[in-house]
Design a protein around this motif. Sequence first.
Motif, PDB file in Angstrom:
ATOM      1  N   ARG A  38       3.808   8.734  -6.518  1.00 24.66           N
ATOM      2  CA  ARG A  38       4.117   8.788  -7.948  1.00 24.66           C
ATOM      3  C   ARG A  38       4.118   7.382  -8.551  1.00 24.66           C
ATOM      4  N   GLY A  39       2.943   6.844  -8.748  1.00 20.64           N
ATOM      5  CA  GLY A  39       2.841   5.549  -9.409  1.00 20.64           C
ATOM      6  C   GLY A  39       3.206   4.370  -8.536  1.00 20.64           C
ATOM      7  N   VAL A  40       2.675   4.322  -7.321  1.00 21.39           N
ATOM      8  CA  VAL A  40       2.986   3.225  -6.393  1.00 21.39           C
ATOM      9  C   VAL A  40       2.116   2.011  -6.718  1.00 21.39           C
ATOM     10  N   SER A  41       2.759   0.872  -6.909  1.00 23.98           N
ATOM     11  CA  SER A  41       2.067  -0.408  -7.123  1.00 23.98           C
ATOM     12  C   SER A  41       2.558  -1.390  -6.069  1.00 23.98           C
ATOM     13  N   LEU A  42       1.613  -2.059  -5.418  1.00 31.58           N
ATOM     14  CA  LEU A  42       1.974  -2.928  -4.291  1.00 31.58           C
ATOM     15  C   LEU A  42       0.978  -4.077  -4.203  1.00 31.58           C
ATOM     16  N   ARG A  43       1.483  -5.257  -3.881  1.00 29.00           N
ATOM     17  CA  ARG A  43       0.645  -6.447  -3.721  1.00 29.00           C
ATOM     18  C   ARG A  43       0.994  -7.111  -2.396  1.00 29.00           C
ATOM     19  N   VAL A  44      -0.042  -7.406  -1.599  1.00 25.82           N
ATOM     20  CA  VAL A  44       0.151  -8.067  -0.305  1.00 25.82           C
ATOM     21  C   VAL A  44      -0.784  -9.266  -0.244  1.00 25.82           C
ATOM     22  N   GLU A  45      -0.219 -10.432   0.068  1.00 23.71           N
ATOM     23  CA  GLU A  45      -0.986 -11.665   0.080  1.00 23.71           C
ATOM     24  C   GLU A  45      -1.508 -11.972   1.489  1.00 23.71           C
ATOM     25  N   PRO A  46      -2.566 -12.783   1.594  1.00 22.67           N
ATOM     26  CA  PRO A  46      -3.038 -13.219   2.918  1.00 22.67           C
ATOM     27  C   PRO A  46      -1.928 -13.913   3.693  1.00 22.67           C
ATOM     28  N   GLY A  47      -1.801 -13.591   4.976  1.00 21.28           N
ATOM     29  CA  GLY A  47      -0.774 -14.191   5.814  1.00 21.28           C
ATOM     30  C   GLY A  47       0.585 -13.531   5.711  1.00 21.28           C
ATOM     31  N   GLN A  48       0.705 -12.508   4.883  1.00 21.89           N
ATOM     32  CA  GLN A  48       1.990 -11.832   4.687  1.00 21.89           C
ATOM     33  C   GLN A  48       2.108 -10.624   5.608  1.00 21.89           C
ATOM     34  N   ILE A  49       3.302 -10.401   6.145  1.00 25.30           N
ATOM     35  CA  ILE A  49       3.612  -9.176   6.885  1.00 25.30           C
ATOM     36  C   ILE A  49       4.501  -8.326   5.989  1.00 25.30           C
ATOM     37  N   LEU A  50       4.044  -7.137   5.663  1.00 22.97           N
ATOM     38  CA  LEU A  50       4.818  -6.240   4.808  1.00 22.97           C
ATOM     39  C   LEU A  50       5.227  -5.011   5.606  1.00 22.97           C
ATOM     40  N   GLY A  51       6.522  -4.801   5.719  1.00 24.17           N
ATOM     41  CA  GLY A  51       7.036  -3.605   6.371  1.00 24.17           C
ATOM     42  C   GLY A  51       7.175  -2.479   5.363  1.00 24.17           C
TER      43      GLY A  51
ATOM     44  N   LEU B 207      -4.164  -5.081  -3.447  1.00 24.02           N
ATOM     45  CA  LEU B 207      -3.570  -4.931  -4.769  1.00 24.02           C
ATOM     46  C   LEU B 207      -3.732  -3.474  -5.185  1.00 24.02           C
ATOM     47  N   ALA B 208      -2.624  -2.754  -5.187  1.00 25.91           N
ATOM     48  CA  ALA B 208      -2.616  -1.343  -5.582  1.00 25.91           C
ATOM     49  C   ALA B 208      -1.855  -1.217  -6.897  1.00 25.91           C
ATOM     50  N   ARG B 209      -2.455  -0.483  -7.831  1.00 20.43           N
ATOM     51  CA  ARG B 209      -1.839  -0.317  -9.144  1.00 20.43           C
ATOM     52  C   ARG B 209      -1.685   1.159  -9.476  1.00 20.43           C
ATOM     53  N   ASP B 210      -0.428   1.581  -9.646  1.00 22.68           N
ATOM     54  CA  ASP B 210      -0.099   2.897 -10.213  1.00 22.68           C
ATOM     55  C   ASP B 210      -0.829   4.036  -9.491  1.00 22.68           C
ATOM     56  N   ILE B 211      -0.682   4.099  -8.167  1.00 22.35           N
ATOM     57  CA  ILE B 211      -1.364   5.112  -7.364  1.00 22.35           C
ATOM     58  C   ILE B 211      -0.618   6.442  -7.434  1.00 22.35           C
ATOM     59  N   HIS B 212      -1.337   7.490  -7.797  1.00 24.58           N
ATOM     60  CA  HIS B 212      -0.799   8.851  -7.823  1.00 24.58           C
ATOM     61  C   HIS B 212      -1.629   9.736  -6.896  1.00 24.58           C
TER      62      HIS B 212
ATOM     63  N   VAL C  31      10.114  -0.137   0.241  1.00 27.52           N
ATOM     64  CA  VAL C  31      10.684   1.156   0.616  1.00 27.52           C
ATOM     65  C   VAL C  31      10.113   2.252  -0.275  1.00 27.52           C
ATOM     66  N   LEU C  32       9.504   3.253   0.335  1.00 25.20           N
ATOM     67  CA  LEU C  32       9.019   4.438  -0.357  1.00 25.20           C
ATOM     68  C   LEU C  32      10.022   5.570  -0.179  1.00 25.20           C
ATOM     69  N   ASN C  33      10.332   6.242  -1.272  1.00 26.72           N
ATOM     70  CA  ASN C  33      11.187   7.425  -1.199  1.00 26.72           C
ATOM     71  C   ASN C  33      10.652   8.467  -2.166  1.00 26.72           C
ATOM     72  N   GLN C  34      10.252   9.604  -1.616  1.00 29.59           N
ATOM     73  CA  GLN C  34       9.691  10.688  -2.409  1.00 29.59           C
ATOM     74  C   GLN C  34       8.536  10.213  -3.283  1.00 29.59           C
ATOM     75  N   GLY C  35       7.663   9.421  -2.695  1.00 28.38           N
ATOM     76  CA  GLY C  35       6.453   9.013  -3.382  1.00 28.38           C
ATOM     77  C   GLY C  35       6.602   7.866  -4.352  1.00 28.38           C
ATOM     78  N   ARG C  36       7.802   7.293  -4.478  1.00 25.36           N
ATOM     79  CA  ARG C  36       8.025   6.165  -5.383  1.00 25.36           C
ATOM     80  C   ARG C  36       8.399   4.927  -4.584  1.00 25.36           C
ATOM     81  N   LEU C  37       7.986   3.778  -5.067  1.00 28.33           N
ATOM     82  CA  LEU C  37       8.406   2.516  -4.480  1.00 28.33           C
ATOM     83  C   LEU C  37       9.746   2.152  -5.105  1.00 28.33           C
ATOM     84  N   VAL C  38      10.826   2.314  -4.339  1.00 23.72           N
ATOM     85  CA  VAL C  38      12.170   2.187  -4.907  1.00 23.72           C
ATOM     86  C   VAL C  38      12.800   0.831  -4.644  1.00 23.72           C
TER      87      VAL C  38
END
Length: 335
Positions: free
Chosen positions: A78-91, A63-68, A262-269
């Motif tokens: 630039r403010g990346v927030s991401l959540r990955v659950e157990p058993g999930q594959i995230l590309g 669980l990542a919140r607003d990473i700079h 998808v990350l583009n120029q530091g943002r989760l777009v």
Amino acid sequence: PALVWPSTGRPNQGFCLRKAPKFCSVKPSCTPKLTLLTYFPAPKVNSVNQLEETVNTTPPALLARDIHKTYGSNQVLRGVSLRVEPGQILGLLGRNGAGKSTFITIACSLRRADSGSVTICGVDPTQNNVGELIGYAPQELGIYPDLTVAQNLGYFGRLHGLGRRAAKVRSEEVMEMLGLTGKANQSAKHLSGGQQRRLHAGMAIMHRPKLIFMDEPTVGADVEARSQILDTVRQLAAQGAAVVYTSHYLAEFEELGADVAVLNQGRLVAQGSLEQIVATYGQVPVQVHVPQADLHSAYLQILKESDAEGLAPEAPETVPAPQENSPKENENEAA
């Protein structure tokens, strides 16, 4: 006893100690004497689903919140927030320099973010050791060339606290998963490039981590090595591990059935399931035989739209080439 349940049969009631129990000082075997009990009601639920949600408190693997993160004037994240659950594959997709590797090293607690927070399986890595929860296979190979395949795996298992016998058993399991059983006693330096890449990935999963980062694990790998690595990723997810996987080979995400961010120029777009990403951004060119929209066209459309919103990539810094001396200057230097 710290908790006493009533005999009413109602699951939403209980009693707990308000003060610490007092112990009898006469008989050592005397049971504790409860001093004061206070009634408390459990949270009310309106449905079976809500009850399951209340009981199930399993935290996300990541669980990542607003990473700079900034290096000098370059804003990498630039403010990346991401959540990955157990058993999930995230590309995790993005151009070179989009911030993928920086984000992973921050999530692994190898680098500090300027701001924001990360938790691994509910644990704050800035306050606690999360090494046993994380497996990280970076882009650069980290194998010991003079050790055998079995020794490389066993050594990393022991580093993570496995006993000698447990490390040996786990080494055999990992070698079987990655198709390296026949190479157990061969020095790593004598392996092919694809076999070294498989060994590198295997070292990251020796201790059965809950969260696994694989940063471009199939770079330079042959077809067989690539297939073995993808099979291993699927097995790990089926066993309940969360896998964050980066690659520039988009077909791999389709083979894995991965969710996509998808990350583009530091943002989760963009973020979603493979089907959602393709349905939202996939474009089908007009041809006599119209192909089905795929992840490749969706990914390019995401980059195009995010660039149009003012996130166009900055020109890379160029280092001026050294100037060659003229023949006359060379003669002067020789003199």
